[in-house]
Design a protein around this motif. Structure first.
Motif, PDB file in Angstrom:
ATOM      1  N   UNK A 106       0.776  -1.234  -0.056  1.00 44.93           N
ATOM      2  CA  UNK A 106      -0.278   0.051   0.188  1.00 44.93           C
ATOM      3  C   UNK A 106       0.852   1.183   0.121  1.00 44.93           C
ATOM      4  N   UNK A 107       2.081   1.300   0.713  1.00 48.24           N
ATOM      5  CA  UNK A 107       2.926   2.445   0.712  1.00 48.24           C
ATOM      6  C   UNK A 107       3.440   2.660  -0.650  1.00 48.24           C
ATOM      7  N   UNK A 108       3.809   1.703  -1.418  1.00 46.15           N
ATOM      8  CA  UNK A 108       4.388   1.811  -2.763  1.00 46.15           C
ATOM      9  C   UNK A 108       3.362   2.208  -3.707  1.00 46.15           C
ATOM     10  N   UNK A 109       2.311   1.729  -3.564  1.00 51.43           N
ATOM     11  CA  UNK A 109       0.915   2.294  -4.428  1.00 51.43           C
ATOM     12  C   UNK A 109       0.709   3.655  -4.198  1.00 51.43           C
ATOM     13  N   UNK A 110       0.712   3.945  -2.959  1.00 50.91           N
ATOM     14  CA  UNK A 110       0.357   5.612  -2.617  1.00 50.91           C
ATOM     15  C   UNK A 110       1.439   6.344  -3.226  1.00 50.91           C
ATOM     16  N   UNK A 111       2.642   6.062  -2.969  1.00 52.24           N
ATOM     17  CA  UNK A 111       3.909   6.925  -3.665  1.00 52.24           C
ATOM     18  C   UNK A 111       3.694   7.102  -5.023  1.00 52.24           C
ATOM     19  N   UNK A 112       3.681   5.921  -5.836  1.00 56.33           N
ATOM     20  CA  UNK A 112       3.639   5.715  -7.225  1.00 56.33           C
ATOM     21  C   UNK A 112       2.242   6.270  -7.935  1.00 56.33           C
ATOM     22  N   UNK A 113       1.081   6.414  -7.091  1.00 52.93           N
ATOM     23  CA  UNK A 113      -0.001   6.933  -7.520  1.00 52.93           C
ATOM     24  C   UNK A 113       0.205   8.334  -7.544  1.00 52.93           C
ATOM     25  N   UNK A 114       0.683   9.038  -6.617  1.00 53.94           N
ATOM     26  CA  UNK A 114       1.035  10.436  -6.451  1.00 53.94           C
ATOM     27  C   UNK A 114       2.158  11.072  -7.345  1.00 53.94           C
ATOM     28  N   UNK A 115       3.246  10.296  -7.320  1.00 53.65           N
ATOM     29  CA  UNK A 115       4.437  10.578  -8.168  1.00 53.65           C
ATOM     30  C   UNK A 115       4.456   9.539  -9.162  1.00 53.65           C
ATOM     31  N   UNK A 116       4.356   9.721 -10.422  1.00 47.97           N
ATOM     32  CA  UNK A 116       4.658   8.554 -11.237  1.00 47.97           C
ATOM     33  C   UNK A 116       6.217   7.974 -11.310  1.00 47.97           C
ATOM     34  N   UNK A 117       6.130   6.740 -11.409  1.00 44.38           N
ATOM     35  CA  UNK A 117       7.499   6.100 -11.183  1.00 44.38           C
ATOM     36  C   UNK A 117       8.615   6.635 -11.751  1.00 44.38           C
ATOM     37  N   UNK A 118       8.591   7.183 -12.870  1.00 38.57           N
ATOM     38  CA  UNK A 118       9.698   7.899 -13.790  1.00 38.57           C
ATOM     39  C   UNK A 118      10.131   9.059 -12.985  1.00 38.57           C
ATOM     40  N   UNK A 119       9.218   9.731 -12.231  1.00 37.23           N
ATOM     41  CA  UNK A 119       9.773  11.087 -11.587  1.00 37.23           C
ATOM     42  C   UNK A 119      10.325  10.758 -10.138  1.00 37.23           C
ATOM     43  N   UNK A 120       9.975   9.463  -9.708  1.00 35.13           N
ATOM     44  CA  UNK A 120      10.686   9.140  -8.272  1.00 35.13           C
ATOM     45  C   UNK A 120      12.339   9.299  -8.382  1.00 35.13           C
ATOM     46  N   UNK A 121      12.838   9.907  -7.628  1.00 40.09           N
ATOM     47  CA  UNK A 121      14.264  10.241  -7.602  1.00 40.09           C
ATOM     48  C   UNK A 121      15.097   9.382  -6.670  1.00 40.09           C
TER      49      UNK A 121
END
Length: 468
Positions: free
Chosen positions: A257-272
């Motif tokens: 759920x934590x990873x889903x929340x992160x990638x739903x808000x910030x598309x995976x390509x934008x994660x630094x």
């Protein structure tokens, strides 16, 4: 099920003072590694949204390892930890290798945690020399663990609670941003579709998916910590199964759920990769103190890991001493029924972290290799748990039949998990930094093999943990 024979009242022994509340939170704390907070940015960058499946697969496999451990510990309540059943079922060499390897794993991890704590403290006190908070923290851990085992349980309870609240806060914040249609300054809208609308769930292909395993497996180090509490749990037949059975739910809640929340808000390509996606999400949500809050959470997570390390290493030394595999002094208990000598020795080793910070201020990067070695050795301990289970099924069939907590899948799932660990080792050999760790790991086993020959010649017979 074989019951423990009563310990003579005049003989010091470990006290069963850890309640269900303590055991549950120790299990949760062990399942949530600091890597989830700080390392998930890199794993998302490598694997994309498929990282969700990576954590689920690793968690699924380790659930069966924990179930095997649970059935073994409850098959004979004289077993104080997995040292005892590995020595009993595989032979004295296995107890020696398991105990000292687990001790080494946690000392190395603990030193890295002490270094990390010193670094996180600098966020608030940049002028303070790093060795001061490192020294102070080790002294604090030692003094609190010397009091009673219940104090360790209380510490771990609150440390784990902070991590749980932080993750639940992240999940709730992420869901709110998704359902409220939040749009970031860069024009990105928070939506679940961000998980699959940029290259699908496997944007970096199969090799990207596999690359995620190399880092993600390290986030689960410590999941077996609950197995070192067996001798000090008030009602192990009730508390251990409850703690182990909730592992799948924890994996879904705290990782997926934590990873889903992160990638739903910030598309995976934008994660630094080099930044904590936890901090980034809270900053986007407009929480001004996000950096301070997550810094506190990660510091707490490192403190929880170090606290678990201090506890488990002292109990490992106690068990090794009982077997004749460590100096007799480590087998002595204080007036509060705590293995004080083991605590002193393990904390002295942790002080190496403070010494190294003092001698080499920029020492954090030097721990990449040795913590990778530690994680590989943790997999060795998990493997010996499975091999012990296979021997138990072969030679203790009546105990298995009488067990009220049988491992689902039995021997078949043991072989599946062993094949999975072999697969992880192959993956680790593909990257330069993890490959170098694999190359140096055999040195540890050579050292153990040499010292075991010396110890075996002086071994005193043990009277305790046999089923008969």
């Amino acid at each position: 099920m074989t019951q423990a024979s009563p310990t003579p009242p005049d003989e010091p022994h470990l006290q069963r003072n850890l309640t269900n509340r303590h055991i549950q939170l120790i299990a949760i704390g062990g399942a949530i590694g600091t890597g989830l907070f700080m390392g998930s940015g890199k794993t998302i960058n490598l694997a994309g949204p498929s990282i969700i499946f990576v954590y689920m697969i690793i968690g699924f496999m380790l659930f069966f390892v924990m179930r095997a451990m649970g059935e073994l510990l409850l098959s004979n309540l004289n077993y104080k930890s997995f040292i005892d059943f590995s020595a009993d079922l595989l032979g004295p060499w296995a107890g020696y290798f398991t105990g000292w390897t687990y001790w080494f794993c946690w000392v190395v991890t603990g030193i890295a945690d002490v270094v990390a704590i010193a670094a996180y403290t600098q966020f608030w006190f940049p002028e303070l020399p790093q060795w001061i908070p490192a020294l102070a923290f080790v002294a604090l851990l030692l003094s609190l663990n010397l009091v009673t085992v219940k104090m360790f349980g209380e510490l771990e309870f609150w440390f784990a609670l902070v991590k749980i609240v932080a993750i639940l806060g992240l999940v709730a914040t992420g869901l709110y941003m998704v359902f409220s249609g939040f749009t970031s300054p860069s024009g990105r809208t928070a939506q679940l579709a961000n998980l699959w609308n940029d290259g699908g769930m496997f944007p970096n292909g199969l090799m990207g998916f596999f690359a995620g395993f190399q880092i993600a497996v390290f986030a689960f180090v410590g999941i077996e910590l609950v197995g070192t509490t067996a001798a000090e749990a008030k009602n192990p037949e009730r508390t251990l199964p409850r703690a182990i059975n909730s592992i799948p739910l924890r994996i879904i809640m705290f990782y997926v759920l934590a990873l889903i929340a992160i990638m739903a808000v910030t598309p995976w390509r934008d994660v630094v990769p080099g930044k904590s996606p936890f901090i980034e999400l809270f900053v986007l949500a407009g929480l001004p103190a996000a950096a301070s809050v997550i810094n506190f959470v990660v510091l707490t997570s490192a403190a929880s890991s170090a606290n678990g390390g201090v506890f488990s290493t002292s109990r490992m030394l106690y068990g090794l001493s009982q077997e004749g595999d460590a100096p007799k002094a480590f087998g002595e208990l204080s007036g509060r029924s705590v293995p004080a000598n083991g605590l002193y020795f393990s904390c002295s080793c942790l002080l190496l972290g403070a010494v190294m910070i003092y001698l080499v201020p920029n020492v954090v990067e030097a721990f990449t290799l040795i913590t990778t070695v530690s994680a590989v050795l943790f997999m060795f301990v998990w493997t010996l748990i499975l091999l012990s289970y296979l021997q138990y099924r072969k030679h203790r069939a009546t105990l298995h039949q009488a067990s009220k907590y049988k491992m689902p899948g039995g021997r078949f799932m043991c072989y599946v998990c062993l094949a999975f660990f072999a697969f992880i080792l192959v993956l680790l050999s593909l990257e330069a930094d993890t490959r170098s760790a694999l190359v140096v790991t055999p040195i540890w086993f050579v050292l153990l093999a040499v010292t075991y020959q010396f110890v075996r010649s002086k071994r005193h017979p043990r009277t305790a943990v046999r089923n008969g």
